[in-house]
Design a protein around this motif. Structure first.
Motif, PDB file in Angstrom:
ATOM      1  N   SER A  33       0.830  -1.202   0.000  1.00 45.08           N
ATOM      2  CA  SER A  33       0.000   0.000   0.000  1.00 45.08           C
ATOM      3  C   SER A  33       0.867   1.256   0.000  1.00 45.08           C
ATOM      4  O   SER A  33       0.587   2.222  -0.709  1.00 45.08           O
ATOM      5  CB  SER A  33      -0.938   0.015   1.215  1.00 45.08           C
ATOM      6  OG  SER A  33      -1.924  -0.969   1.080  1.00 45.08           O
ATOM      7  N   VAL A  59       0.930   4.115  -2.886  1.00 43.82           N
ATOM      8  CA  VAL A  59       0.731   5.523  -2.563  1.00 43.82           C
ATOM      9  C   VAL A  59       1.889   6.358  -3.113  1.00 43.82           C
ATOM     10  O   VAL A  59       1.687   7.411  -3.724  1.00 43.82           O
ATOM     11  CB  VAL A  59       0.620   5.692  -1.034  1.00 43.82           C
ATOM     12  CG1 VAL A  59       0.796   7.125  -0.647  1.00 43.82           C
ATOM     13  CG2 VAL A  59      -0.701   5.179  -0.521  1.00 43.82           C
ATOM     14  N   SER A  99      -1.339  15.129   5.506  1.00 44.64           N
ATOM     15  CA  SER A  99      -2.173  14.097   6.126  1.00 44.64           C
ATOM     16  C   SER A  99      -1.618  12.702   5.831  1.00 44.64           C
ATOM     17  O   SER A  99      -1.657  11.808   6.688  1.00 44.64           O
ATOM     18  CB  SER A  99      -3.621  14.216   5.644  1.00 44.64           C
ATOM     19  OG  SER A  99      -3.678  14.159   4.237  1.00 44.64           O
ATOM     20  N   GLN A 133      -5.777  -0.357   5.459  1.00 41.52           N
ATOM     21  CA  GLN A 133      -7.081   0.229   5.124  1.00 41.52           C
ATOM     22  C   GLN A 133      -7.027   1.746   5.138  1.00 41.52           C
ATOM     23  O   GLN A 133      -7.616   2.420   4.291  1.00 41.52           O
ATOM     24  CB  GLN A 133      -8.150  -0.269   6.099  1.00 41.52           C
ATOM     25  CG  GLN A 133      -8.528  -1.724   5.879  1.00 41.52           C
ATOM     26  CD  GLN A 133      -9.430  -2.273   6.982  1.00 41.52           C
ATOM     27  OE1 GLN A 133      -9.837  -1.554   7.896  1.00 41.52           O
ATOM     28  NE2 GLN A 133      -9.738  -3.553   6.892  1.00 41.52           N
ATOM     29  N   GLN A 134      -6.297   2.296   6.069  1.00 42.30           N
ATOM     30  CA  GLN A 134      -6.199   3.757   6.171  1.00 42.30           C
ATOM     31  C   GLN A 134      -5.440   4.344   4.985  1.00 42.30           C
ATOM     32  O   GLN A 134      -5.686   5.488   4.584  1.00 42.30           O
ATOM     33  CB  GLN A 134      -5.506   4.142   7.480  1.00 42.30           C
ATOM     34  CG  GLN A 134      -6.368   3.893   8.720  1.00 42.30           C
ATOM     35  CD  GLN A 134      -5.600   4.094  10.020  1.00 42.30           C
ATOM     36  OE1 GLN A 134      -4.362   4.110  10.039  1.00 42.30           O
ATOM     37  NE2 GLN A 134      -6.323   4.240  11.113  1.00 42.30           N
ATOM     38  N   ALA A 149      -5.540   3.129   1.931  1.00 40.90           N
ATOM     39  CA  ALA A 149      -6.247   2.868   0.678  1.00 40.90           C
ATOM     40  C   ALA A 149      -6.732   4.134  -0.045  1.00 40.90           C
ATOM     41  O   ALA A 149      -6.531   4.260  -1.262  1.00 40.90           O
ATOM     42  CB  ALA A 149      -7.405   1.897   0.919  1.00 40.90           C
ATOM     43  N   PRO A 150      -7.339   5.084   0.622  1.00 45.00           N
ATOM     44  CA  PRO A 150      -7.825   6.274  -0.096  1.00 45.00           C
ATOM     45  C   PRO A 150      -6.703   7.059  -0.782  1.00 45.00           C
ATOM     46  O   PRO A 150      -6.922   7.690  -1.807  1.00 45.00           O
ATOM     47  CB  PRO A 150      -8.467   7.119   1.010  1.00 45.00           C
ATOM     48  CG  PRO A 150      -8.777   6.172   2.100  1.00 45.00           C
ATOM     49  CD  PRO A 150      -7.719   5.119   2.048  1.00 45.00           C
ATOM     50  N   PHE A 151      -5.512   6.993  -0.224  1.00 52.07           N
ATOM     51  CA  PHE A 151      -4.395   7.767  -0.788  1.00 52.07           C
ATOM     52  C   PHE A 151      -3.824   7.126  -2.042  1.00 52.07           C
ATOM     53  O   PHE A 151      -3.087   7.772  -2.789  1.00 52.07           O
ATOM     54  CB  PHE A 151      -3.274   7.912   0.250  1.00 52.07           C
ATOM     55  CG  PHE A 151      -3.653   8.769   1.426  1.00 52.07           C
ATOM     56  CD1 PHE A 151      -4.116   8.199   2.606  1.00 52.07           C
ATOM     57  CD2 PHE A 151      -3.546  10.149   1.350  1.00 52.07           C
ATOM     58  CE1 PHE A 151      -4.479   8.973   3.690  1.00 52.07           C
ATOM     59  CE2 PHE A 151      -3.898  10.949   2.443  1.00 52.07           C
ATOM     60  CZ  PHE A 151      -4.369  10.357   3.610  1.00 52.07           C
ATOM     61  N   GLU A 152      -4.159   5.858  -2.305  1.00 50.36           N
ATOM     62  CA  GLU A 152      -3.619   5.180  -3.481  1.00 50.36           C
ATOM     63  C   GLU A 152      -4.215   5.749  -4.748  1.00 50.36           C
ATOM     64  O   GLU A 152      -3.648   5.623  -5.832  1.00 50.36           O
ATOM     65  CB  GLU A 152      -3.897   3.684  -3.411  1.00 50.36           C
ATOM     66  CG  GLU A 152      -3.144   2.982  -2.286  1.00 50.36           C
ATOM     67  CD  GLU A 152      -3.311   1.472  -2.331  1.00 50.36           C
ATOM     68  OE1 GLU A 152      -3.376   0.906  -3.439  1.00 50.36           O
ATOM     69  OE2 GLU A 152      -3.372   0.861  -1.250  1.00 50.36           O
ATOM     70  N   LYS A 153      -5.356   6.384  -4.625  1.00 48.92           N
ATOM     71  CA  LYS A 153      -6.035   6.880  -5.822  1.00 48.92           C
ATOM     72  C   LYS A 153      -5.754   8.348  -6.076  1.00 48.92           C
ATOM     73  O   LYS A 153      -6.217   8.906  -7.054  1.00 48.92           O
ATOM     74  CB  LYS A 153      -7.540   6.669  -5.686  1.00 48.92           C
ATOM     75  CG  LYS A 153      -7.903   5.192  -5.593  1.00 48.92           C
ATOM     76  CD  LYS A 153      -9.386   5.009  -5.422  1.00 48.92           C
ATOM     77  CE  LYS A 153      -9.762   3.535  -5.418  1.00 48.92           C
ATOM     78  NZ  LYS A 153      -9.123   2.783  -4.323  1.00 48.92           N
ATOM     79  N   VAL A 154      -4.969   8.984  -5.224  1.00 46.83           N
ATOM     80  CA  VAL A 154      -4.722  10.429  -5.376  1.00 46.83           C
ATOM     81  C   VAL A 154      -3.754  10.682  -6.535  1.00 46.83           C
ATOM     82  O   VAL A 154      -2.746  10.026  -6.620  1.00 46.83           O
ATOM     83  CB  VAL A 154      -4.138  11.011  -4.069  1.00 46.83           C
ATOM     84  CG1 VAL A 154      -3.698  12.447  -4.272  1.00 46.83           C
ATOM     85  CG2 VAL A 154      -5.183  10.923  -2.973  1.00 46.83           C
TER      86      VAL A 154
END
Lengths: 127, 127
Positions: free
Chosen positions: B68, B72, B86, B119-120, B122-127
């Motif tokens: 992950s 990122v 962040s 899991q935390q 995960a959202p940053f992988e799409k930035v």
């Protein structure tokens, strides 16, 4: 059959070299792209296993250099890739790589199958 | 640990320790406002290598968390951006926990769970 492993990571260098040697292959190793290119010229391997993520000269640069080497351009190159980097696999194939294997998979049988496929050598003829 | 892999444990610990140190050095530099892309490159290689090795050795939680981090940082590399504040705030304790997981692996061949951290991220992988 002679395999050149171009891999900066000492763990994977030993892991794949040991596994392939145990299965009857002659293995040569290089720890970075520049050393790898020198060993291609010196040893004329039958297959090259190439890590794409290396410091100094990465796998893409190595592929580009191999394409300019008349005595090496015919040598099949199998790259190590990571999951989720399909674009890098595609780019590597455009630069001349013939196949890829996921580095986080320890399936040596799969790797050997890809080596034999790349060289069109039947497994019982490998030595 | 798989008996076939036990022979690689010492080398895994040795190389993994170095990669964790690279990650720690990198996050420290980022938090000191470094804007040097080489810092991201170094962290990316470390996360890639540590993740791949950990997965091969069967330490899935550690490996997936490093994957992950790799993904990122790949996003940052391709967009030529530095990790956001962040993300950096998340990376520092994650890397610290990876270091602890490595320690428990060395002591007891058991890894820590890093699912929450994965899991935390995960959202940053799409930035």
């Amino acid at each position: 059959m002679k395999i050149l492993i171009i891999e900066d990571d000492a763990f994977f260098q030993r892991f794949y070299a040991t596994k392939l040697t145990e299965n009857g292959f002659e293995v040569v190793t290089a720890s970075d792209g520049e050393e790898g290119l020198a060993k291609i010229a010196q040893t004329q391997p039958d297959v090259i296993l190439l890590d794409m993520i290396m410091p100094k000269k990465d796998g893409f640069e190595v592929l580009q250099e191999i394409a300019k080497m008349p005595n090496a351009v015919h040598i099949p190159v199998i790259i190590f890739s990571s999951l989720g980097q399909e674009k890098d696999v595609q780019r590597a194939k455009e630069l001349g790589a013939v196949d890829y294997i996921n580095k986080s998979v320890s399936d040596i049988e799969m790797l050997m199958a890809k080596i034999f496929q790349a060289t069109k050598v039947a497994p019982n003829q490998k030595t | 640990m798989n008996t076939n892999l036990a022979q690689y444990k010492d080398l895994y610990i040795k190389t993994a320790t170095k990669y964790v140190r690279d990650l720690q050095d990198g996050i420290n530099k980022l938090q000191n406002n470094s804007a040097d892309p080489a810092v991201i490159d170094s962290m990316y290689i470390a996360a890639h290598s540590l993740g791949s090795q950990s997965l091969v050795m069967g330490f899935t939680s550690t490996g997936q968390c490093c994957r992950s981090i790799e993904h990122v940082l790949y996003a940052n590399k391709t967009k030529q951006t530095m990790p956001s504040a962040s993300l950096q705030a998340l990376l520092q304790p994650t890397i610290a926990k990876i270091a602890k997981s490595l320690q428990t692996i060395e002591e007891s061949e058991q890894e820590l769970s890093l699912e929450e951290q994965t899991q935390q991220l995960a959202p940053f992988e799409k930035v």
